[in-house]
Design an enzyme around this catalytic site. Structure first.
Site, PDB file in Angstrom:
ATOM      1  CG  HIS A  16     -16.192   8.136   7.227  1.00 60.41           C
ATOM      2  ND1 HIS A  16     -17.144   7.886   6.270  1.00 60.41           N
ATOM      3  CD2 HIS A  16     -15.938   6.937   7.822  1.00 60.41           C
ATOM      4  CE1 HIS A  16     -17.453   6.605   6.266  1.00 60.41           C
ATOM      5  NE2 HIS A  16     -16.736   5.999   7.208  1.00 60.41           N
ATOM      6  CD  GLU A  20     -18.135   7.235  -5.337  1.00 59.65           C
ATOM      7  OE1 GLU A  20     -17.470   6.194  -5.595  1.00 59.65           O
ATOM      8  OE2 GLU A  20     -18.039   8.285  -6.003  1.00 59.65           O
ATOM      9  NE  ARG A  68     -14.392   4.445   5.298  1.00 62.53           N
ATOM     10  CZ  ARG A  68     -13.575   3.397   5.210  1.00 62.53           C
ATOM     11  NH1 ARG A  68     -12.701   3.321   4.219  1.00 62.53           N
ATOM     12  NH2 ARG A  68     -13.620   2.427   6.119  1.00 62.53           N
ATOM     13  CD  GLU A  92     -14.826   0.520  10.812  1.00 64.46           C
ATOM     14  OE1 GLU A  92     -14.398   0.316  11.982  1.00 64.46           O
ATOM     15  OE2 GLU A  92     -15.937   0.998  10.557  1.00 64.46           O
TER      16      GLU A  92
END
Length: 213
Positions: A16, A20, A68, A92
């Site tokens: 990805h 932030e 994301r 993840e």
């Protein structure tokens, strides 16, 4: 070149775009963070600069169901075609109490140095090798993580022979998949964590590493 009558899948794995929390140095795991504007632009630019739609026209774009990854998959689909199929197996690795925390920072004694030492040393020794640390971390076990990566790869070779499949996922997931596809132990450093938007391409076939079982 993959021919339609061969049992190959062209697998295009993409990490990805920048988030932030990537920028802030925070560990994400199963928690989420929005893409930065720079990250969105970098992914769009990478696709255009490398003429991805022509080189690797997508049949299907599988994506982790975390925001994301899905946001990155939409950018890819807009450029290269295909349609998005969210899949939890592409998430993840879960890192438990470390998620959302700035890497290597201990807060009010809650996160102790040993937790970050275990995290940083996960390529020399399984993160869950020490039962006490694993219990405290509440992280996903290496066995469970590896199982869902392999399960997804097996599903690809069963369902998508002759197709070009994009997989939009995360750094640890792609590192683990790279190790499995190259015959290495899943928790080894291997090729390391790919950069945001980095692309890895494989020609995947059923006999490879017994993935057809």
């Amino acid at each position: 070149m993959i021919k339609s009558n061969e049992q190959y899948v062209r697998l295009v794995m993409v990490r990805h775009a920048e988030t932030e929390w990537n920028l802030a140095g925070k560990l994400q795991g199963w928690r989420d963070s929005r893409l930065t504007l720079a990250g969105r632009k970098a992914l769009s630019s990478f696709i255009a600069r490398n003429n991805i739609p022509r080189q690797y026209p997508a049949d299907i774009v599988y994506s982790s169901d975390l925001g994301r990854a899905l946001a990155s998959a939409r950018i890819i689909c807009n450029k290269s075609g295909g349609y998005i199929v969210p899949d939890q197996r592409l998430r993840e690795r879960r890192f438990g109490i470390l998620e959302g925390k700035q890497k290597n920072v201990c807060i009010n004694g809650f996160l102790h140095a040993r937790h970050w030492f275990a995290y940083q040393g996960r390529y020399e020794k399984c993160l869950d090798a020490c039962l006490a640390i694993a219990t405290e971390l509440q992280a996903e076990s290496e066995t469970a993580f590896e199982r869902r990566v392999v399960d997804f790869l097996r599903a690809l070779v069963r369902r998508h022979a002759g197709k070009t499949i994009y997989v939009v996922s995360h750094g640890e997931w792609i590192r683990c998949a790279n190790n499995i596809l190259h015959g290495r132990t899943s928790w080894a450093y291997g090729q390391g964590i790919p950069m945001n938007t980095e692309m890895n391409i494989f020609e995947l076939k059923p006999p490879q590493l017994n993935l057809s079982e």
